[in-house]
Design a protein around this motif. Sequence first.
Motif, short mmCIF file in Angstrom:
data_model
loop_
_atom_site.label_atom_id
_atom_site.label_comp_id
_atom_site.label_asym_id
_atom_site.label_seq_id
_atom_site.Cartn_x
_atom_site.Cartn_y
_atom_site.Cartn_z
N ASP A 1 0.96 -1.57 0.35
CA ASP A 1 0.56 -0.42 -0.07
C ASP A 1 1.06 1.86 0.37
OD1 ASP A 1 -2.53 1.35 0.57
OD2 ASP A 1 -1.34 2.44 2.11
N LYS A 2 0.46 2.33 -0.54
CA LYS A 2 1.26 3.40 -0.21
C LYS A 2 1.61 3.90 0.97
CE LYS A 2 -3.18 6.16 -1.40
NZ LYS A 2 -3.97 7.72 -1.90
N THR A 3 0.56 4.28 1.68
CA THR A 3 0.94 4.11 3.41
C THR A 3 2.24 3.51 3.62
OG1 THR A 3 -0.52 2.71 4.47
CG2 THR A 3 -1.12 4.97 3.49
N ASP A 4 2.34 2.25 3.41
CA ASP A 4 4.07 1.65 3.52
C ASP A 4 4.69 1.74 3.68
OD1 ASP A 4 2.13 -0.53 4.26
OD2 ASP A 4 1.79 -1.47 2.57
N TYR A 5 5.53 3.06 2.65
CA TYR A 5 6.49 4.15 2.09
C TYR A 5 6.57 4.85 2.84
CZ TYR A 5 7.02 2.12 -2.93
OH TYR A 5 6.79 1.02 -4.00
N ARG A 6 5.77 5.51 3.62
CA ARG A 6 6.01 6.49 4.75
C ARG A 6 5.97 6.47 5.92
NH1 ARG A 6 1.35 7.89 1.63
NH2 ARG A 6 -1.10 8.38 3.00
N ILE A 7 5.43 5.12 6.31
CA ILE A 7 4.86 4.98 7.52
C ILE A 7 5.74 5.05 8.75
CG2 ILE A 7 4.83 2.59 7.81
CD1 ILE A 7 2.02 4.88 8.83
N PRO B 1 17.47 -4.48 9.03
CA PRO B 1 18.28 -5.13 9.30
C PRO B 1 19.41 -3.88 8.09
CG PRO B 1 17.20 -6.58 10.45
CD PRO B 1 15.70 -5.48 9.62
N ALA B 2 20.01 -3.47 7.80
CA ALA B 2 20.91 -4.05 6.62
C ALA B 2 21.18 -5.04 6.11
CB ALA B 2 22.41 -3.48 6.77
N GLU B 3 21.54 -5.78 6.11
CA GLU B 3 21.23 -7.30 5.85
C GLU B 3 20.08 -7.88 4.99
OE1 GLU B 3 24.02 -8.13 10.11
OE2 GLU B 3 21.97 -6.92 9.15
N LEU B 4 18.83 -7.32 5.70
CA LEU B 4 17.37 -7.84 4.76
C LEU B 4 17.23 -7.14 3.60
CD1 LEU B 4 14.97 -8.42 4.58
CD2 LEU B 4 14.14 -7.54 6.78
N GLU B 5 17.62 -5.26 4.17
CA GLU B 5 18.14 -5.08 3.37
C GLU B 5 17.83 -5.16 2.25
OE1 GLU B 5 19.77 -0.93 2.88
OE2 GLU B 5 17.99 -0.09 3.45
N ALA B 6 20.46 -5.27 2.19
CA ALA B 6 20.73 -5.97 1.02
C ALA B 6 19.64 -7.25 0.44
CB ALA B 6 22.29 -6.65 1.35
N ASN B 7 18.93 -8.50 1.02
CA ASN B 7 18.45 -9.69 0.40
C ASN B 7 17.65 -9.10 -0.34
OD1 ASN B 7 20.47 -10.41 1.56
ND2 ASN B 7 18.95 -11.62 2.76
N LEU B 8 16.54 -7.93 0.05
CA LEU B 8 15.42 -7.71 -0.60
C LEU B 8 15.88 -6.28 -2.76
CD1 LEU B 8 13.47 -6.04 2.10
CD2 LEU B 8 12.60 -7.89 0.93
N ARG C 1 15.92 1.43 -2.08
CA ARG C 1 15.89 1.29 -1.06
C ARG C 1 13.96 1.47 -0.38
NH1 ARG C 1 20.52 4.02 2.25
NH2 ARG C 1 20.40 2.68 3.66
N ALA C 2 13.68 2.68 -0.33
CA ALA C 2 12.63 2.97 0.02
C ALA C 2 11.63 1.80 -0.09
CB ALA C 2 11.71 4.06 -0.36
N ARG C 3 11.45 0.74 -1.76
CA ARG C 3 11.13 0.27 -1.48
C ARG C 3 11.31 -0.95 -1.30
NH1 ARG C 3 10.26 -1.37 -8.34
NH2 ARG C 3 8.95 -3.01 -8.33
N ALA C 4 12.19 -1.28 -0.92
CA ALA C 4 12.41 -2.57 -0.08
C ALA C 4 12.55 -2.34 1.39
CB ALA C 4 14.63 -2.67 0.60
N ARG C 5 12.22 -1.02 1.99
CA ARG C 5 11.84 -1.00 3.08
C ARG C 5 10.23 -1.20 3.54
NH1 ARG C 5 8.80 2.90 5.59
NH2 ARG C 5 9.40 3.71 7.99
N ALA C 6 8.99 -0.45 2.41
CA ALA C 6 7.86 -0.52 2.35
C ALA C 6 7.42 -2.44 1.96
CB ALA C 6 7.98 0.13 1.37
N LEU C 7 8.35 -3.49 1.27
CA LEU C 7 7.34 -4.49 1.41
C LEU C 7 7.55 -4.78 2.70
CD1 LEU C 7 10.55 -5.19 -1.30
CD2 LEU C 7 7.55 -5.81 -1.24
N ALA C 8 8.85 -4.53 3.41
CA ALA C 8 9.05 -5.46 4.93
C ALA C 8 7.75 -4.73 5.91
CB ALA C 8 10.21 -5.18 5.48
N VAL C 9 7.31 -3.78 5.70
CA VAL C 9 6.68 -2.92 6.20
C VAL C 9 4.76 -3.78 5.68
CG1 VAL C 9 5.66 -1.06 6.87
CG2 VAL C 9 7.61 -1.30 6.66
N CYS C 10 5.23 -3.61 4.18
CA CYS C 10 3.69 -4.01 4.33
C CYS C 10 3.04 -5.95 4.96
CB CYS C 10 4.09 -4.43 2.50
SG CYS C 10 2.43 -5.28 1.98
#
Length: 244
Positions: free
Chosen positions: A61-67, A74-81, A90-99
Amino acid sequence: MSDTANVEIEADQHPYFRPKDAATLMLVDRTARIPKVLVGRRNANVVFMPGKFVFPGGRVDKTDYRIPVAAPIPAELEANLLQGRPLISRARARALAVCAIREACEETGLCLGRKSDAAASLDGPWAPFAAAGLLPDPSGLFLIARAITPPGRVRRFDTRFFTADASRIAHRIEGVIHPGAELIELVWLEIGAKPLAGLHQMTRNVLGELQRRLACGPLRHDAHVPFFHVARGKMQVDVLSGTA
């Protein structure tokens, strides 16, 4: 929502649709000798997979980007994504985890988060977190697999499958599971239990990867992460990361 795991190969019947970002969360209870995973039974009245067990998940969801979050991924999780194509930010990777956290809370009532005064500002699909005084906490997530629905389907998803330990559940919202909801029952099942054989084939593949990871001890970010996708009409499995 949970149909994001539906990635079986099928002959082209529709124009090309670009896959939508999606995430699934597989919660694990490791307090007993045999780990258990949380699955929900879908309502018999829904069109997709009626009455079947599924893992919670759905589209970003678009809110997943800004919440705001209680802790960064974790940096390692971000690297995997960030691995694999198409490349993402990186913002999209974060949004996936938050989603993954939001979808699990919406569909099961189980919320992964931490208490914070900043939670009062949350609204929209994050209102349940605001009511509980929680900010989502993606710091305990691990990436297990990625899968893209093959071309030829009306709905296509680029799904990341995450897992987290049940001890990360900070709050339970009552009343989410009921006869008229998308999920009518929540069950903790031992990995390998017979009811899990009814999961979609790709979901069983991912569950098998989770089982392999759990058998190796504590979850690690440097483990292999399979990427299931179709190339030239055939399913391929690439490895996004890992040495374990």
